[in-house]
Write an enzyme that holds these catalytic residues in place. Structure first.
Site, PDB file in Angstrom:
ATOM      1  N   GLU B 216      44.993  46.429  11.305  1.00 43.09           N
ATOM      2  CA  GLU B 216      43.959  45.753  11.929  1.00 43.09           C
ATOM      3  C   GLU B 216      43.156  44.853  10.529  1.00 43.09           C
ATOM      4  O   GLU B 216      43.698  44.985   9.542  1.00 43.09           O
ATOM      5  CB  GLU B 216      42.726  46.674  12.188  1.00 43.09           C
ATOM      6  CG  GLU B 216      42.830  47.281  13.651  1.00 43.09           C
ATOM      7  CD  GLU B 216      41.906  48.283  13.919  1.00 43.09           C
ATOM      8  OE1 GLU B 216      41.149  48.472  13.403  1.00 43.09           O
ATOM      9  OE2 GLU B 216      41.995  48.982  15.124  1.00 43.09           O
ATOM     10  N   HIS B 255      29.839  38.381  -2.164  1.00 44.49           N
ATOM     11  CA  HIS B 255      30.407  37.507  -3.088  1.00 44.49           C
ATOM     12  C   HIS B 255      31.441  38.496  -3.874  1.00 44.49           C
ATOM     13  O   HIS B 255      32.734  37.974  -3.927  1.00 44.49           O
ATOM     14  CB  HIS B 255      29.577  36.847  -4.188  1.00 44.49           C
ATOM     15  CG  HIS B 255      28.861  35.621  -3.471  1.00 44.49           C
ATOM     16  ND1 HIS B 255      29.471  34.624  -2.964  1.00 44.49           N
ATOM     17  CD2 HIS B 255      27.710  35.460  -3.474  1.00 44.49           C
ATOM     18  CE1 HIS B 255      28.699  33.805  -2.493  1.00 44.49           C
ATOM     19  NE2 HIS B 255      27.535  34.309  -2.850  1.00 44.49           N
TER      20      HIS B 255
END
Ligand code: SF4
Ligand code: SF4
Lengths: 521, 298
Positions: B216, B255
């Protein structure tokens, strides 16, 4: 992951001892002026929204005096960015910056441990900086049984090229950030930029924290309304769905809308999956068949019929969908007839004029499909049940045919209604609802079959009438599993005396509002 | 042979008197799993489907002797405590069934298991089944279905989705093959035995001839399997399907995540990496049985 706003994240940093700029959060221009008055001008005003690049969107502005604060705050509040309407702004002192760093912690799935990352260059474009200046970045895994101490932080700062006394301040921020992450069950926490000010302080200028959905229950103080990952505030219908999930721990129920208002394009369908992988596979199938998905929904983990019922009612609250598709993995280990009964109750109440294809493959699928076909055969646009040997692609194509046959007719939700009992009608509570039995109808009932239908022996017949067979407290605690077998039997084969009321708080008002909107065009 | 469990594995059920614990103990016993004891604190002395219940794991071991595996059915907030108890008592393999276990709890369990030389499946797993031998967890739901749906054979199945685990195996059986072991690695971001670990075990298992993997989006598990194939650590054929092509790609906010993963985790990245490494990547789930046939019949 539940996201926190910048101002919430910063208050957690502050609590654990990481310096942040002076300031506060405001919901009105007057509040903003008041906060600005308590710090020195110039001040910075920042919209509180889950979007990146706020500065470029005009969401970060500066003000020199009270008049400017008032004017700018007025412009920012109510501003629309992406899927967001700005409701709050952060008013902070504007600091003189010498240098910017980056500090972040995530969970590394390969190592099964938190990973602390520090970069001696920070600010916007950190991802490119990382690629171009790998030497400025240092990383370190954390042993969760031991923790991340100040000295670990100092070592990381040193490796990223920090020198002198600054190492001490940076190191301490890093260990405190880990402390925030662990104390608040964060999945990720990052400060960007972490600034060195001209006067030598290390201050967190911006901060993002996401909290682990599964641990939100440990942190009522965070006031998280929906512990789910969203890149926008939750819609009203999503909030209604979330309240259902929160009140009922049996199985999982997840609902979100791909579009808040379904356009009347004849392409959108209501989607009802079961299990992550099965849902994805089924979604692929409906998309391949040329449909669009109005909502994603997942009821899995052996949910009771009542949960499937509520999910279906919520999905059928979306105007303009042209079909209903339910499909899971196809080989579910749970007893599928429970879900079937949930669908039957919801569909009989809503009587949708759009077709439905319900793929309920798994244990006892034959019984599940029979239930659907027996009790829903009267519905105008067709309801078809399928099992494990019918592929998702086949089922999606079948829905397509039914939708075409139905002329692509769009769905219109009905006003919400609930059974109104007679005065003094016999009733008892279940785990999330109430069962009413009209004894005058029982008197006329020949089958009395509700009793034998109940797998939990909750009911018995006394003087020809259905009554409780056990302590009402037991029933309320979950002895009655809300399987809906008694009600469906009674409505079709008994005298119709038994009704199960399963409230969905907020749905009535929601339906009223959307129906009004439809009427007013 | 099979991986991780066989017909002799001596199993303890933690949370045996709860709703799930009771139901699944019945399934496991009926399928032939050697369930020797159960634990529910405060309910010692009872019996569940003929299995004696103890108050603590150590008490169970004192009376019943060695335990090879623990199957955990306690509510999610209590999983960490139960897992620590089992690991400290010397149990080397755990199946953590519950969904919604807090991530930091899982991390602590992983760290402690590593220290003690224990392994675990889950959390959020349907468990593991070796056809004709044993099931730990709830794959199959009922013993009768489990016997019909799964047959012994050469296909090792590993999946990140619970429902799909049974579905793949059922379609493989229907196509005339059988499974050596069926594993649901668990649906969470961090799990004890992710795909790469299971694939390595299948590589070592003489009975397994081909490995079927359902991947997945998210995490780096499938990319790491590709690495194992490239490095030559896995030489048996791997047939892979990656779900979630249609899933809305979540706007990424971290980030730090991007710095570390560097573009891994997407549907595209997984498919490409596996193809480059030489795995058989199928585009549709329903092509899996066909691919198995091709590989086995050459
Ligand atoms: S089936 Fe309905 S009407 Fe008949 S006895 Fe039961 S509750 Fe009363
Ligand atoms: S009373 Fe019995 S049949 Fe009716 S909903 Fe409850 S458990 Fe099901």
């Amino acid at each position: 992951m539940a996201r926190l706003f910048e101002y919430q994240s910063k208050s957690l940093l502050k609590e654990k001892g990481i310096p942040i700029p002076r300031g506060g959060v405001a919901g009105s221009p007057d509040e903003a002026v008041k906060i600005a008055g308590e710090i020195d001008y110039p001040v910075v005003l920042k919209i509180q929204a889950w979007v990146t690049g706020r500065a470029n969107l005009g969401g970060i502005r500066f003000a020199e005096n009270a008049d400017e604060v008032k004017r700018i705050a007025g412009e920012l509040l109510g501003m629309k960015v992406k899927n967001f309407t700005v409701e709050k702004i952060l008013v902070e002192e504007k600091l003189d910056i010498e240098r910017e760093f980056f500090a972040g912690i995530i969970v590394d799935d390969a190592e099964k441990s938190p990973l602390v990352i520090f970069s001696s260059i920070g600010g916007t474009g950190i991802e490119e900086i990382a690629r171009e200046h790998p030497e400025s970045i240092a990383k370190s895994h954390v042993d969760p049984l031991f923790g991340f101490k100040d000295y670990h932080g100092r070592e990381l700062a040193r490796k990223a090229g920090i020198t002198g006394k600054l190492i001490i301040k940076v190191g301490s921020v890093l260990s405190k950030l880990y402390n925030v992450m662990k104390s608040y069950d964060a999945r990720s926490a990052e400060i960007n930029p972490l600034a060195l000010t001209k006067d030598g302080n290390v201050v967190a200028l911006d901060c993002h924290i996401t909290v682990d959905d599964y641990a939100v229950y440990r942190h009522p103080e965070l006031g998280i309304e929906i512990a789910r990952e969203f890149d926008r505030p939750a819609t009203e219908l999503e909030k209604i769905a979330y309240r259902v999930e929160k009140k009922d721990y049996r199985g999982t129920f997840y609902f979100f809308q791909m579009v808040e208002k379904v356009p009347p394009d004849g392409k959108h369908i209501g989607f009802h999956g079961a299990g992550g992988g099965g849902s994805m596979m089924s979604m692929d199938a409906v998309l391949n068949a040329g449909f669009k998905i109005a909502n994603f929904c997942d009821t899995s983990g052996n949910p009771p019929a009542s949960k499937v019922y509520r999910a279906a009612k919520i999905i059928l609250s979306q105007p303009n969908i042209v079909g209903y598709f339910a499909s899971g993995s196809g080989v579910a280990s749970q007893e599928q007839f429970h879900s079937a009964r949930g669908f039957v109750k919801a569909f009989l109440e809503e009587r949708p004029e759009i077709p439905a294809v319900l793929r309920l493959g798994g244990n006892f699928e034959e019984k599940a499909i029979e239930i659907l076909h027996t009790y829903l055969k009267e519905l105008p646009a067709g309801v078809e049940g399928y099992g494990r040997d019918d592929s998702p692609d086949f089922c999606a194509t079948r829905l397509k045919e039914l939708v075409e046959k139905n002329g692509g007719k769009p769905h219109t939700p009905k006003p919400y209604s609930e059974y109104t009992p007679k005065e003094g009608e016999y009733s008892f509570e279940t785990i999330t609802g109430r069962i009413y039995i009209d004894h005058e109808l029982c008197d006329k009932c020949e089958t009395k079959g509700c009793v034998s239908e109940c797998p939990k022996e909750v009911l018995k017949i006394e003087n020809g009438r259905a009554v409780l067979n056990m302590d009402p407290e037991e029933v309320k605690k979950g002895k009655c599993t809300e399987c809906l077998a008694c009600e469906i039997y009674c409505q079709f084969h008994g005298a119709g005396g038994l009704h199960i009321v399963l409230p969905i708080p907020g749905l009535k008002e929601y339906r009223e509002r959307i129906l009004k909107e439809i009427k007013e065009g | 042979m099979s991986i991780l469990i066989d017909g002799k594995t001596r199993v303890l059920v933690q949370g045996i008197t709860g709703r799930e614990g009771m139901t699944r103990t019945k399934l496991m016993k009926e399928y032939g799993t050697n369930v020797v004891a159960g634990v529910t604190p405060g309910k010692g002395g009872q019996e569940v489907h003929g299995v004696p219940v103890y108050n603590t794991v150590k008490e169970a071991i004192e009376h019943e002797g060695q335990i090879d595996a623990a199957c955990v059915f306690v509510p999610a907030p209590l999983v960490k405590d139960a897992a620590f108890e089992a690991i400290e008592a010397g149990i080397k393999f755990l199946v953590l069934v519950p969904d919604r276990v807090p991530l930091h709890d899982t991390l602590e369990i992983a760290a402690f298991a590593k220290k003690m030389g224990a392994r675990f499946l889950g959390p959020n797993t349907l468990g593991i089944l070796s056809p004709g031998k044993a099931v730990l967890g709830m794959i199959g739901g009922r013993a009768q279905s489990a016997r019909e749906w799964f047959r012994p054979g050469p296909v090792g199945v590993t999946s990140r989705s619970g429902g799909i685990t049974s579905a793949i195996s059922y379609y493989i059986t229907k196509a005339g093959f059988g499974e050596s072991t069926i594993v649901h690695v668990g649906g969470d971001a961090v799990v004890g035995l992710p795909h790469p670990e299971i694939v390595k075990l299948f590589q070592e298992d003489p009975e397994t001839e081909v490995i079927v993997m359902f991947g997945e989006i998210g995490t780096t598990q499938e990319e790491r399997v590709a690495e194992l194939i490239e490095k030559g650590e896995v030489t048996k054929p791997v047939i892979a399907f990656i779900g979630g092509k249609a899933a809305k790609s979540g706007t990424r906010f971290s980030h730090a995540g991007a710095i570390v993963e560097g573009g891994r985790g997407t549907h595209e990245s997984k498919v490409n990496r596996l193809k480059e490494a030489g795995a058989y990547v199928v585009d549709s789930f329903m092509e899996i049985p066909e691919a198995v046939k091709k590989v086995l019949k050459g």
